[in-house]
Write a protein that holds these residues in place. Sequence first.
Motif, PDB file in Angstrom:
ATOM      1  N   TRP A 321       0.822  -1.212   0.000  1.00 39.69           N
ATOM      2  CA  TRP A 321       0.000   0.000   0.000  1.00 39.69           C
ATOM      3  C   TRP A 321       0.858   1.265   0.000  1.00 39.69           C
ATOM      4  O   TRP A 321       0.549   2.233  -0.705  1.00 39.69           O
ATOM      5  CB  TRP A 321      -0.974  -0.004   1.181  1.00 39.69           C
ATOM      6  N   ASN A 322       1.937   1.264   0.758  1.00 36.14           N
ATOM      7  CA  ASN A 322       2.795   2.458   0.797  1.00 36.14           C
ATOM      8  C   ASN A 322       3.348   2.787  -0.582  1.00 36.14           C
ATOM      9  O   ASN A 322       3.375   3.959  -0.981  1.00 36.14           O
ATOM     10  CB  ASN A 322       3.945   2.266   1.797  1.00 36.14           C
ATOM     11  N   GLU A 326       2.092   6.233  -2.725  1.00 37.82           N
ATOM     12  CA  GLU A 326       3.035   7.253  -3.188  1.00 37.82           C
ATOM     13  C   GLU A 326       2.742   7.658  -4.642  1.00 37.82           C
ATOM     14  O   GLU A 326       2.773   8.834  -4.994  1.00 37.82           O
ATOM     15  CB  GLU A 326       4.459   6.699  -3.069  1.00 37.82           C
ATOM     16  N   TRP A 327       2.424   6.666  -5.475  1.00 38.94           N
ATOM     17  CA  TRP A 327       2.082   6.979  -6.874  1.00 38.94           C
ATOM     18  C   TRP A 327       0.732   7.703  -6.955  1.00 38.94           C
ATOM     19  O   TRP A 327       0.556   8.598  -7.783  1.00 38.94           O
ATOM     20  CB  TRP A 327       2.056   5.699  -7.718  1.00 38.94           C
ATOM     21  N   ILE A 328      -0.203   7.277  -6.111  1.00 38.64           N
ATOM     22  CA  ILE A 328      -1.514   7.953  -6.120  1.00 38.64           C
ATOM     23  C   ILE A 328      -1.318   9.425  -5.737  1.00 38.64           C
ATOM     24  O   ILE A 328      -1.853  10.335  -6.377  1.00 38.64           O
ATOM     25  CB  ILE A 328      -2.496   7.268  -5.135  1.00 38.64           C
ATOM     26  N   ASP A 355      -6.365   8.942   4.688  1.00 39.38           N
ATOM     27  CA  ASP A 355      -5.370   9.670   5.489  1.00 39.38           C
ATOM     28  C   ASP A 355      -3.958   9.446   4.972  1.00 39.38           C
ATOM     29  O   ASP A 355      -3.155  10.379   4.900  1.00 39.38           O
ATOM     30  CB  ASP A 355      -5.431   9.230   6.961  1.00 39.38           C
ATOM     31  N   SER A 356      -3.654   8.185   4.616  1.00 41.46           N
ATOM     32  CA  SER A 356      -2.280   7.911   4.177  1.00 41.46           C
ATOM     33  C   SER A 356      -2.011   8.561   2.824  1.00 41.46           C
ATOM     34  O   SER A 356      -0.890   9.017   2.561  1.00 41.46           O
ATOM     35  CB  SER A 356      -2.000   6.403   4.138  1.00 41.46           C
ATOM     36  N   ILE A 357      -3.028   8.630   1.963  1.00 40.21           N
ATOM     37  CA  ILE A 357      -2.834   9.307   0.667  1.00 40.21           C
ATOM     38  C   ILE A 357      -2.675  10.812   0.896  1.00 40.21           C
ATOM     39  O   ILE A 357      -1.800  11.452   0.299  1.00 40.21           O
ATOM     40  CB  ILE A 357      -4.029   9.005  -0.277  1.00 40.21           C
ATOM     41  N   ALA A 358      -3.502  11.374   1.780  1.00 40.69           N
ATOM     42  CA  ALA A 358      -3.432  12.822   2.056  1.00 40.69           C
ATOM     43  C   ALA A 358      -2.063  13.188   2.630  1.00 40.69           C
ATOM     44  O   ALA A 358      -1.477  14.225   2.286  1.00 40.69           O
ATOM     45  CB  ALA A 358      -4.546  13.214   3.025  1.00 40.69           C
ATOM     46  N   ALA A 378      -7.832  20.216  -0.414  1.00 43.51           N
ATOM     47  CA  ALA A 378      -8.041  19.189   0.610  1.00 43.51           C
ATOM     48  C   ALA A 378      -8.200  17.829  -0.060  1.00 43.51           C
ATOM     49  O   ALA A 378      -8.806  17.723  -1.129  1.00 43.51           O
ATOM     50  CB  ALA A 378      -9.286  19.517   1.417  1.00 43.51           C
ATOM     51  N   VAL A 379      -7.632  16.803   0.550  1.00 50.89           N
ATOM     52  CA  VAL A 379      -7.799  15.419   0.074  1.00 50.89           C
ATOM     53  C   VAL A 379      -8.629  14.690   1.128  1.00 50.89           C
ATOM     54  O   VAL A 379      -8.194  14.553   2.276  1.00 50.89           O
ATOM     55  CB  VAL A 379      -6.426  14.734  -0.108  1.00 50.89           C
ATOM     56  N   VAL A 380      -9.845  14.291   0.764  1.00 52.55           N
ATOM     57  CA  VAL A 380     -10.775  13.743   1.753  1.00 52.55           C
ATOM     58  C   VAL A 380     -11.390  12.429   1.269  1.00 52.55           C
ATOM     59  O   VAL A 380     -11.470  12.183   0.064  1.00 52.55           O
ATOM     60  CB  VAL A 380     -11.916  14.749   2.062  1.00 52.55           C
ATOM     61  N   PRO A 381     -11.845  11.591   2.223  1.00 54.75           N
ATOM     62  CA  PRO A 381     -12.517  10.350   1.809  1.00 54.75           C
ATOM     63  C   PRO A 381     -13.923  10.630   1.292  1.00 54.75           C
ATOM     64  O   PRO A 381     -14.596  11.540   1.784  1.00 54.75           O
ATOM     65  CB  PRO A 381     -12.580   9.534   3.103  1.00 54.75           C
ATOM     66  N   GLY A 382     -14.374   9.832   0.323  1.00 55.75           N
ATOM     67  CA  GLY A 382     -15.774   9.873  -0.084  1.00 55.75           C
ATOM     68  C   GLY A 382     -16.657   9.368   1.042  1.00 55.75           C
ATOM     69  O   GLY A 382     -16.189   8.685   1.944  1.00 55.75           O
ATOM     70  N   ARG A 383     -17.936   9.700   0.975  1.00 55.36           N
ATOM     71  CA  ARG A 383     -18.840   9.325   2.072  1.00 55.36           C
ATOM     72  C   ARG A 383     -19.818   8.231   1.670  1.00 55.36           C
ATOM     73  O   ARG A 383     -20.639   7.820   2.481  1.00 55.36           O
ATOM     74  CB  ARG A 383     -19.606  10.568   2.538  1.00 55.36           C
ATOM     75  N   LEU A 384     -19.778   7.766   0.427  1.00 52.81           N
ATOM     76  CA  LEU A 384     -20.856   6.898  -0.054  1.00 52.81           C
ATOM     77  C   LEU A 384     -20.457   5.443  -0.261  1.00 52.81           C
ATOM     78  O   LEU A 384     -21.234   4.657  -0.762  1.00 52.81           O
ATOM     79  CB  LEU A 384     -21.442   7.463  -1.346  1.00 52.81           C
TER      80      LEU A 384
END
Length: 410
Positions: A321-322, A326-328, A355-358, A378-384
């Motif tokens: 994942w790390n 990093e690429w994302i 969080d880790s992507i942000a 801002a980089v945030v998670p989707g809610r759906l």
Amino acid sequence: MALRSTSAAAGPAGSLVSGDVRRHNLSIVARYVVDHGASSRSQIADGAGLTRGSVTALASLLLDAGVLREDAPQDSRGKGRPLTLLHLAADDVAILALQLDADEVTAVVATLSGEPLLRIAEHHGRPMGAPEPILDLMASVLGRALDACAGLGRRLVDSTVVVFAPVGGTPPVVVADTDLGWGRVDVLAGLRAREPRTPPSMRLLPDSVLAAQAELGLLEDGRDMVYIKSNSGIGGAIIVDGTVVAGAHDVAGALGHLPLVPGGEQCGCGQRGCLVTVSGPDAVLRAAGLGRLLESDGLSAALDELVSRILAGEQHASAAWNDAAEWIARALQVLAMALDPRVIVLGGYWAPLADSIAESFAQNRPAAVPGDPWIGTAVVPGRLDRDAALLGALWSARDRLLLDPLQIST
Ligand SMILES: [Zn+2]
């Protein structure tokens, strides 16, 4: 803002204006009841900025058309007249979304307000490069959904096919689906050939645009957004000033194919080093040692396991994942500088890992200028969650129908 009918709308040239104003105001009244629940005429007038007289006239049209219904007057305990509440009726109609993803075909039949009435889901077993058996299954699930809809005593007023692939052309077709190894496939014609009751007006739309629109509707200030998600492959949508950017060739937002890695792996799209080759679900699952689970239990189950292993700090999953994150993050840095969106929303299985992507994203951003603070994206998670695209299809159908509410009764 409500449009008000005025005397200037009278006369031959004005009658069209008057009709447009009336349709717009009918839409405002119906929309108010959908957004706020059962409401009195005076609540609608005050809330929507219309006169009470015009709400009474508009409500009467919507009641006659069966779009609204009213309950018996409530006792208002001596304070003025008894209160009669208007509810959304349309109990005899339904909307349908039929979704194809890398694992399943899912049909949801919902009320006009977007509340699901029934759901049918079937695994298709991911036969790569073979649209025919998948179209057979889609037509069979569609047929069952149409039977169920009739069994509920409801008439279908809007239907959408949602695919996890880019869509283009007139009539719209799947341009290519790398999750299923498809080239160009005319899904709607395939359904019509198999299920004669396929609605002629059925739409074909890509999941990422629908999911983005659904997430956009939940944002406080939803005008400029980049949506990027991964469940099967990586997809996205770019929304500028409230409008989805299609591009000159209908591929704007195909963010999984940002070519990031110099001399990288050959991608199904023909480029080398695309984001999906290093951060796509298949690549990450294999790097995390979950390739066999992917083969045996399917993509959704394997991704659920991957996310729980990453969140638990398991070594192989975390390392895989790390690298991917990093690429994302690099892709998001490029997008942020190209588009300067207010927010980047992460969907699919990336949402719980946002969080880790942000954090990775924040490590290579322009420095703030003293006295002129950098307004960061801002980089945030989707809610759906994973139903984002299905909900987007149902909500956009609802919004489309409410623009001209009297069409619902015809
Ligand atoms: Zn590619």
